[in-house]
Design a protein around this motif. Structure first.
Motif, short mmCIF file in Angstrom:
data_model
loop_
_atom_site.label_atom_id
_atom_site.label_comp_id
_atom_site.label_asym_id
_atom_site.label_seq_id
_atom_site.Cartn_x
_atom_site.Cartn_y
_atom_site.Cartn_z
N UNK A 91 0.86 -1.18 0.00
CA UNK A 91 0.00 0.00 0.00
C UNK A 91 0.89 1.23 0.00
N UNK A 92 0.78 2.07 -1.03
CA UNK A 92 1.59 3.29 -1.04
C UNK A 92 0.77 4.41 -0.41
N UNK A 93 1.45 5.32 0.26
CA UNK A 93 0.74 6.41 0.91
C UNK A 93 1.57 7.68 0.90
N UNK A 94 0.90 8.78 1.18
CA UNK A 94 1.56 10.08 1.22
C UNK A 94 1.85 10.42 2.68
N UNK A 95 3.13 10.36 3.09
CA UNK A 95 3.45 10.59 4.50
C UNK A 95 3.16 12.02 4.97
N UNK A 96 2.79 12.89 4.05
CA UNK A 96 2.40 14.24 4.47
C UNK A 96 0.93 14.27 4.89
N UNK A 97 0.21 13.22 4.52
CA UNK A 97 -1.22 13.17 4.86
C UNK A 97 -1.56 12.10 5.89
N UNK A 98 -0.70 11.12 6.02
CA UNK A 98 -0.92 10.08 7.03
C UNK A 98 0.46 9.56 7.42
N UNK B 289 15.56 5.74 10.98
CA UNK B 289 14.24 5.20 11.32
C UNK B 289 13.19 5.77 10.37
N UNK B 290 12.08 5.07 10.30
CA UNK B 290 10.96 5.52 9.46
C UNK B 290 10.47 6.89 9.94
N UNK B 291 10.39 7.05 11.27
CA UNK B 291 9.91 8.32 11.84
C UNK B 291 10.80 9.47 11.39
N UNK B 292 12.10 9.24 11.45
CA UNK B 292 13.02 10.30 11.07
C UNK B 292 12.86 10.64 9.58
N UNK B 293 12.73 9.60 8.76
CA UNK B 293 12.58 9.82 7.32
C UNK B 293 11.35 10.68 7.03
N UNK B 294 10.25 10.33 7.70
CA UNK B 294 9.02 11.06 7.42
C UNK B 294 9.08 12.49 7.98
N UNK B 295 9.86 12.68 9.05
CA UNK B 295 10.05 14.03 9.59
C UNK B 295 10.83 14.88 8.57
N UNK B 296 11.86 14.26 8.00
CA UNK B 296 12.65 14.98 6.98
C UNK B 296 11.76 15.39 5.81
N UNK B 297 10.84 14.48 5.42
CA UNK B 297 9.95 14.79 4.30
C UNK B 297 9.03 15.96 4.62
N UNK B 298 8.54 15.99 5.85
CA UNK B 298 7.64 17.09 6.24
C UNK B 298 8.39 18.41 6.27
#
Lengths: 274, 306
Positions: A91-98, B289-298
């Protein structure tokens, strides 16, 4: 990079069950429980188990349908694409939305609701297949290898109802399960450089149809005039995971007749609900 | 408005943001290998986000413009020349009818992007203008550009005067890159020693790399009992390890599904680094970590151009 069609059903199952001593084996003991695994920063895998099994695959298809439905509404935001495979879903998702945790929790809830679903009817696509002849280059080898006559091979191959476990590898390529064990034959040692679209082959314990001209190592037993992938068609892809396929033996004359009808856009694949 | 191909370069294709929504049928995403450079190029010429551009690989080509327009080049520096005079990368360039754009060899980096105001006009196929070379569809007749091809260009809203102050940061493409990865989804197939090899070794980009994947030479990653898995879905940046233990990072033209265990996945923001690696460049993997990666993206979202 030539990608071979992998996944030798029984071989792989054997390998995994014999893995119990390694670290991987220990971690995989509890296979009943669904696992949620990150696949990079924008996708997750829902893994129902580690075997090729109709029940598992049914769950995969059901959850995939549910996610797609929910993602069209406000119930599930941020979901991109869903790729159902044998025993798991990407499942691909947008980490800016979830995010992983939020999506995982939503999917766990959806998965719990699955149990109550009723069995739906099967959609069976009838695929005409001309066995032997110019497309069935390896039919004679298969006869020799299996000790079966031409008629027996055709009878066994065309009487089975094959489940489409997943789509992948090439546009419109269906991974089919349910090949008669007597028809199994290893792939060619040296793959052919070009196999024409429509070729029907056997590779290990799988059977399938090449949707486009492609290199490949499967034993070719026949050909279908039907396009599994046709870029000109409104729906370029013929079938989808969760449906079924039955091959219907035809003559070379039928093959050309159907081919002409297809080119005139007058042919539609017969579908049986059952 | 059109562009004539005088020389096509080594591998030049029409690409956009990718073909989404068909992965469950076996049709891959494709699109530009280096999404950062792609976005920048469109920004510089005042295009909408999803317009199609040209992607040049290692050796650029020569193009002639039939009308006045605005161009921009991003990514690998291919020493661009306008009518024989050097022009800069990463800024809008005003071109007149009959002007010739010439690109040479990539100095640093591997892929150069050319955006034209109005976008490259090829037919949309399944929602995208990206060329799928394996399946021979999308882009310009489903293939790489050849001498004599004529590419149509869409109408542009903005003249050069309105765009001339735009510029983008010039990326460095070092010979050794460190790419951040998130472990999994099949890291459990690999031994402790195998994982250590993967994270501690310096890998070399193989000349067998292509738009499908960045193939790496270097120490083999040890697995418990082979890396065959029951084929499953492939996310962008997945690092699969086939039987020989040499990692392959799957990029734009990846297959939708595959049968090898994936030890890790390269973070989306580090994929452009790999897209710009030439054969012979070095790659190291760093786990986050996944959390860190997603923080960087935000965080990065705040700095987005458009």
């Amino acid at each position: 990079m030539v990608a071979e069609i992998r996944a030798d059903f029984h071989l792989k199952q054997k390998r995994k069950s014999g893995q119990a001593e390694g670290e991987a084996g220990l971690k995989r003991k509890d296979e009943k429980k669904t696992r949620y695994l990150p696949a990079g920063d924008s996708a997750l895998v829902v893994e129902f188990g580690n075997e090729i099994d109709e029940k598992l695959n049914t769950k995969v298809q059901q959850l995939a349908a549910k996610i797609i439905e929910a993602s069209r509404t406000a119930l599930l935001s941020g979901v991109g694409e869903v790729i159902p495979t044998f025993r798991s879903l990407l499942v691909t998702y947008d980490p800016l939305r979830t995010d992983f945790e939020q999506l995982k929790n939503r999917l766990i809830k959806m998965e719990e609701e699955l149990q109550e679903e009723k069995k739906t009817s099967r959609r069976i696509l009838k695929i005409p297949c001309c066995y032997g002849g110019r497309y069935g280059l390896d039919l004679a080898d298969l006869m020799e290898y299996t000790g079966l006559s031409r008629e027996e091979i055709i009878e066994r191959h065309s009487s089975a109802c094959y489940r489409i476990y997943m789509m992948g590898f090439l546009p419109g390529f269906a991974y089919l399960g349910g090949l008669d064990r007597k028809l199994e034959m290893p792939r060619l040692k040296t793959p052919r450089v070009k196999i024409p679209a429509g070729a029907v082959g056997i590779g290990g314990n799988q059977t399938g149809v090449y949707p486009i001209d492609s290199p490949g190592g499967w034993r070719l037993i026949g050909g279908t005039p039907v396009d599994f992938y046709n870029p000109e068609r409104e729906e370029p892809i013929l079938c989808k995971a969760g449906e079924f396929i039955r091959f219907v033996p035809i003559t070379m004359d039928d093959y050309y007749d159907i081919r002409h009808m297809i080119l005139r856009k007058e042919y539609h694949v017969e579908v049986e609900e059952g | 408005m059109a562009m004539k191909v005088i020389t096509p370069g080594a591998l030049t294709t029409v690409q956009d943001g990718g073909r989404y929504g068909y992965q469950s049928t076996g049709i891959g995403v494709g699109g530009c290998m280096d999404m950062d450079s792609y976005r920048k190029a469109n920004y510089l010429v005042g295009n909408e986000k999803g317009e199609a551009v040209l992607e040049f690989t290692l050796i650029g080509g020569m193009l002639e413009l039939t009308e006045e327009t605005v161009l921009a080049l991003t990514g690998a520096d291919m020493a661009p020349k306008q009518n024989g005079e050097p022009v800069p990368m990463n800024v809008p360039l005003a071109f007149q009818a009959g002007d010739v754009l010439e690109l040479g060899m990539a100095g640093t980096g591997c892929r150069c992007y050319l955006a034209v105001a109005g976008g490259i006009e090829v037919p949309l196929y399944l929602g995208s203008r990206s060329t799928n070379l394996k399946c021979k569809f999308g882009g310009y007749q489903g293939r790489a550009l050849q001498r004599g091809d004529v590419l149509e260009v869409g109408k542009s809203g903005k003249p050069y005067e309105q765009l001339k102050d735009r510029e983008c940061f010039t990326e460095e493409y070092p010979n050794t890159v460190v790419v951040r990865v998130i472990e999994g989804p099949q890291e459990e197939y690999f031994t402790k020693k195998g994982k250590k090899t993967f994270y501690k070794s310096v890998y070399t980009v193989s000349d067998k790399s292509d738009r499908m994947g960045c193939r790496l030479d270097g120490p083999a990653v040890e697995s418990f009992d082979g890396t065959d898995i029951i084929s499953d879905g492939i996310a962008p940046g997945s690092v699969q390890v086939p039987a020989d233990g040499k990692p392959i990072v799957l990029l734009a033209d990846r297959q939708t599904t595959g049968g090898y265990a994936k030890i890790a996945s390269v973070c989306s923001f580090d994929i452009p680094k790999l897209a710009q690696c030439k054969p012979g460049n070095k790659v190291r993997f760093q786990k986050i970590t996944l959390e860190k990666a997603q923080r960087i993206m935000r965080e990065a979202k705040k700095d987005e151009l458009f």
